[in-house]
Design a protein around this motif. Structure first.
Motif, PDB file in Angstrom:
ATOM      1  N   UNK A 189       1.687  12.719 -14.343  1.00  0.00           N
ATOM      2  CA  UNK A 189       2.967  12.216 -13.859  1.00  0.00           C
ATOM      3  C   UNK A 189       2.830  11.012 -12.927  1.00  0.00           C
ATOM      4  N   UNK A 190       1.629  10.506 -12.792  1.00  0.00           N
ATOM      5  CA  UNK A 190       1.404   9.372 -11.898  1.00  0.00           C
ATOM      6  C   UNK A 190       2.038   8.116 -12.489  1.00  0.00           C
ATOM      7  N   UNK A 191       2.911   7.455 -11.731  1.00  0.00           N
ATOM      8  CA  UNK A 191       3.565   6.249 -12.267  1.00  0.00           C
ATOM      9  C   UNK A 191       3.672   5.137 -11.244  1.00  0.00           C
TER      10      UNK A 191
ATOM     11  N   UNK B 279      -3.811  12.749 -22.383  1.00  0.00           N
ATOM     12  CA  UNK B 279      -5.244  12.515 -22.583  1.00  0.00           C
ATOM     13  C   UNK B 279      -5.919  12.006 -21.310  1.00  0.00           C
ATOM     14  N   UNK B 280      -5.160  11.404 -20.414  1.00  0.00           N
ATOM     15  CA  UNK B 280      -5.754  10.869 -19.184  1.00  0.00           C
ATOM     16  C   UNK B 280      -6.242  11.965 -18.253  1.00  0.00           C
TER      17      UNK B 280
ATOM     18  N   UNK C 210       2.843   0.613 -28.691  1.00  0.00           N
ATOM     19  CA  UNK C 210       3.964   1.539 -28.932  1.00  0.00           C
ATOM     20  C   UNK C 210       4.457   2.117 -27.611  1.00  0.00           C
ATOM     21  N   UNK C 211       3.516   2.536 -26.757  1.00  0.00           N
ATOM     22  CA  UNK C 211       3.899   3.111 -25.455  1.00  0.00           C
ATOM     23  C   UNK C 211       4.606   2.082 -24.580  1.00  0.00           C
TER      24      UNK C 211
ATOM     25  N   UNK D 163       3.954  10.591 -18.069  1.00  0.00           N
ATOM     26  CA  UNK D 163       4.594  11.425 -19.077  1.00  0.00           C
ATOM     27  C   UNK D 163       3.603  12.101 -19.993  1.00  0.00           C
ATOM     28  N   UNK D 164       4.119  13.005 -20.823  1.00  0.00           N
ATOM     29  CA  UNK D 164       3.275  13.870 -21.637  1.00  0.00           C
ATOM     30  C   UNK D 164       2.444  13.084 -22.653  1.00  0.00           C
TER      31      UNK D 164
END
Length: 194
Positions: free
Chosen positions: A138-140, A152-153, A176-177, A147-148
């Motif tokens: 959830x780090x932004x 993978x991170x 895409x992201x 986000x989900x």
């Protein structure tokens, strides 16, 4: 940056010769601990230019200094009894360094080194932040998407799969992201305007 020599000498702050990469971060964090005041000059006195060549730069084994330097910083502040007072700042320091490098993985060729870097970073995060997986997903801050779809991170197996995907597929995933992030931002703005 300008430093006061008397602080450096009094507390014997030195660049750690074990590290050849991000050694300045360790020095700066140790120096800041002993400072009474920090002054920031708001004027732009120099300009830093980044070229396209920076995005294709290949990291060598010195990239493994990043988790080692973070561990040295966290150990230093833990020893001083200060780490638990501001854990969010330390998490931010670690997350930025991990995500910045992960975002560059599609442009780097040494996949075994990328995986070892992530393995070591995850070990440091797990040691100092029990809830690191949830926090990292959830780090932004600082423009890093959360986000989900970025699960993978925060998982070593999924990170392994991500690293060993062919680079063109990863580059497509990033595009895409980024488009989705722009769409969500524009969609939210329109909703708020109504």
């Amino acid at each position: 940056k300008l430093f006061r020599r008397d602080i450096i000498e009094e507390h014997h702050i030195r660049f750690d010769e074990r590290f050849r990469f991000t050694e300045d971060v360790l020095f700066l964090c140790q120096y800041k601990y002993y400072c009474q005041n920090i002054t920031i000059i708001p004027d732009s006195l120099c300009y830093h230019f980044q070229t396209d060549r920076d995005t294709t730069a290949k990291y060598g084994p010195t990239i493994l200094n990043v988790p080692d330097v973070l561990e040295a910083i966290f150990a230093f502040y833990s020893e001083k009894g200060y780490f638990q007072q501001i854990p969010d700042i330390f998490f931010d320091l670690a997350a930025k360094r991990l995500l910045f490098r992960v975002d560059r993985f599609p442009y780097m060729g040494t996949k075994n080194l990328q995986f070892e870097f992530c393995r070591r970073m995850f070990r440091v995060l797990k040691k100092y932040f029990p809830d690191w997986k949830k926090r990292l997903i959830h780090y932004n801050k600082h423009g890093y998407s959360s986000g989900i779809r970025y699960l993978y991170r925060a998982d070593i197996v999924l990170m392994w799969l991500y690293i060993y995907l062919p680079n063109p597929i990863k580059q497509c995933w990033i595009r895409i992201c980024q488009k989705h992030k722009t769409w969500v931002k524009n969609h939210s703005s329109k909703k708020n305007a109504l």
